[in-house]
Design a protein around this motif. Sequence first.
Motif, short mmCIF file in Angstrom:
data_model
loop_
_atom_site.label_atom_id
_atom_site.label_comp_id
_atom_site.label_asym_id
_atom_site.label_seq_id
_atom_site.Cartn_x
_atom_site.Cartn_y
_atom_site.Cartn_z
N LEU A 18 0.82 -1.12 -0.09
CA LEU A 18 -0.09 -0.17 -0.20
C LEU A 18 0.86 1.27 -0.02
O LEU A 18 0.46 2.11 -0.58
N TYR A 42 0.56 4.91 -1.96
CA TYR A 42 0.16 6.24 -1.54
C TYR A 42 1.18 6.98 -0.63
O TYR A 42 1.00 7.90 -0.09
N SER A 76 2.00 6.29 2.47
CA SER A 76 1.30 6.76 3.33
C SER A 76 1.22 5.53 4.34
O SER A 76 1.81 4.61 4.40
N LEU A 117 -5.43 5.63 6.14
CA LEU A 117 -6.21 5.81 5.12
C LEU A 117 -7.59 5.08 4.79
O LEU A 117 -7.84 4.15 5.46
N THR A 145 -10.11 4.62 -1.10
CA THR A 145 -8.90 3.89 -1.74
C THR A 145 -8.94 2.68 -2.45
O THR A 145 -8.79 2.37 -3.60
N GLN A 182 -3.58 12.42 0.50
CA GLN A 182 -3.72 11.23 1.46
C GLN A 182 -5.24 11.34 1.60
O GLN A 182 -6.06 12.14 2.20
N TYR A 183 -5.85 10.11 1.35
CA TYR A 183 -7.23 9.88 1.45
C TYR A 183 -7.54 9.45 2.90
O TYR A 183 -7.60 8.08 3.14
N HIS A 193 -12.70 10.42 3.95
CA HIS A 193 -12.49 11.08 2.80
C HIS A 193 -13.77 11.28 1.93
O HIS A 193 -14.06 12.41 1.52
#
Length: 474
Positions: free
Chosen positions: A174, A178, A180, A185, A190, A414-415, A419
Amino acid sequence: MGPDALHHIAVIGGGIAGLAAAYRLQGVVASTPLRITLVEATDRLGGWVRTDRWGDVLVEAGPDSFLATKPAARALAIELGLGAELVGLRPGFESAFIARRGRLEPLPEGFSLMIPTRLRPLLTSGLLSNRGKLRLALDLLLPPRRDDEDESLAAFVRRRLGSEAYEWIAQPLLAGIYASDAEHLSLLATFPQLRELELRHGSLIRGALTQRRSRARSGSGSTFLTLRGGMGTLIEELVRRLHQVDVRLGDAAILLSECRGGYRITLTSGHDLDADAVIIATPAYAAARLLEPLDRELTRLLEGIPYASTATVTLVYRACDVAPVARGRGVVVPVAEGREVTAVTWVANKFEGRAPPDLAPVRVFLGRYGREGILELPDDRLVELAREELRGLFGLRAEPLHAIVHRQARSIPQYLVGHLDRIKEIEARLAVHPGLFLIGAAYRGVGLPDCIAGAERAARSALSAFQLEASGIS
C-alpha cells in the motif's frame, strides 16, 4: 477562440488533469465560438508526469505507468495516436520481493493486491509465521461486516487477514501506491473493491479466486501500461494538440472572485481573466488559497486534505554490476524494517526499452507521509542514502555511472478515513457556485486514469451549462 467567442472557460493548472480538460473542451471550438485559456504557474506543462533522459536511458520523474483496468488513460493515448506505443510489463520478471528482517522474501505467487489466490506458495513462504498463515486463512470463515461505516485500510486488513499479513504484506504494498500510513487511509476511498469482495463473497480470498478465474477466461493482458518513449510522451502529445487553447505559462492564479455572473481570475502578472466557467486543476492546498476570498468553508474542506512528499533517486549502473542481485521487478520495504527506502525498482526488468542492454537503471523511492523532512536533504546526500539502502538490501557496492534526483513535494494526496464524506461536502459547496469545478488527484482517485476521467467529467459539465457537447467524452 477570438474576441467574438460566446463563452470563455479557464483551466487553472497544467498537470495531466488540466491538460485533459483543456483538450476535451477544445473539441467544440471548431463548431462553436468558445474561448479556452489554460493557466500554469510554472514554465512547463505536465506536472509530476515527466520523462527525462540520460543518453539512451529513460528516467521517469513521476509515475512510470498507469493501471490498465481503468480505461481513461489508455483510451486517451489511443485517441492521440499513441496506441502502438503502449507497452505492458516485461514478461519473465513477474516476481516481486518484500524485505523482512534482513532477507528478501518473494511475494508468494498468486497474490492479487494483498490477497492470496494459491495455497501452496503461501504455505511455503517465509513472509509469515505458521500462526500468521492460519490467521490469514481464517478470512474464509469470518463473516463480513455489514454496516456502511468507513474504516482504515490497516483496520480492514487486520480484521480480515490478521496483523502479520498487514505488517509484512499489505503495508509495504500500500505504501508503494500512497506513500502513506495505512492506519489513517480510508478503505472506501482507496480500495472500495476490497470492501465489495467482502460483502459479495463473504471472504477476500474467495472473491479474489473468483476474479482470477474470470481474468483467466477473458485473457486479460498486462495490469500496468506505459509508453515506449516514457510517460512524458503522453504530455508532449497532449500539448502538441492544444492548438485552440490559449496557454499561459509562468503566470500563477492568485485570486478567484465572482464577476458578472462568472468569475474573475487575478494573475501574478497583474492581469485579470474573466471567465464564464473555471476548472481548477491544482493540488487541493493551492485551490484552497485561490478560493479563500470566495468561499471560506470550501477552503476549510480543501485544507483538510493532507499530502505526502517523496523523493526518487535513479542510479544508472553497468548491467553486469546489477545482474547478480536484480531479481524480479523490485522490492518493497515494510515500515517495520526501519529503513528510509520504501521501494526499489529494477527499471529495465519492469519495462522493455528503458535502457541499452549494457546499462541498468535502478529507481530508489525515499520518504513517506510523516517523513517529509527527507526532502530537505541535498541531492548528494539523497544519492548517498539511496546507495546505502542498496548496499544494505542487496549488497550492491558498485559505483553508479550517473544519478538523477527527483523531488515530489506535497505530491500525493492522502485519503483519510471519511474522505468520501469530505468530497460530498466539497461538491455541495461547489453547487453554490455554478460553473466552478475541481479536478485532480485530491478527490476521487490518485492515478492517471482517475485524473483523466475526472477532467473529462468536468469538461462535459462545463460545456453542458452552455448547451455544448465535446467530442470524445463518453
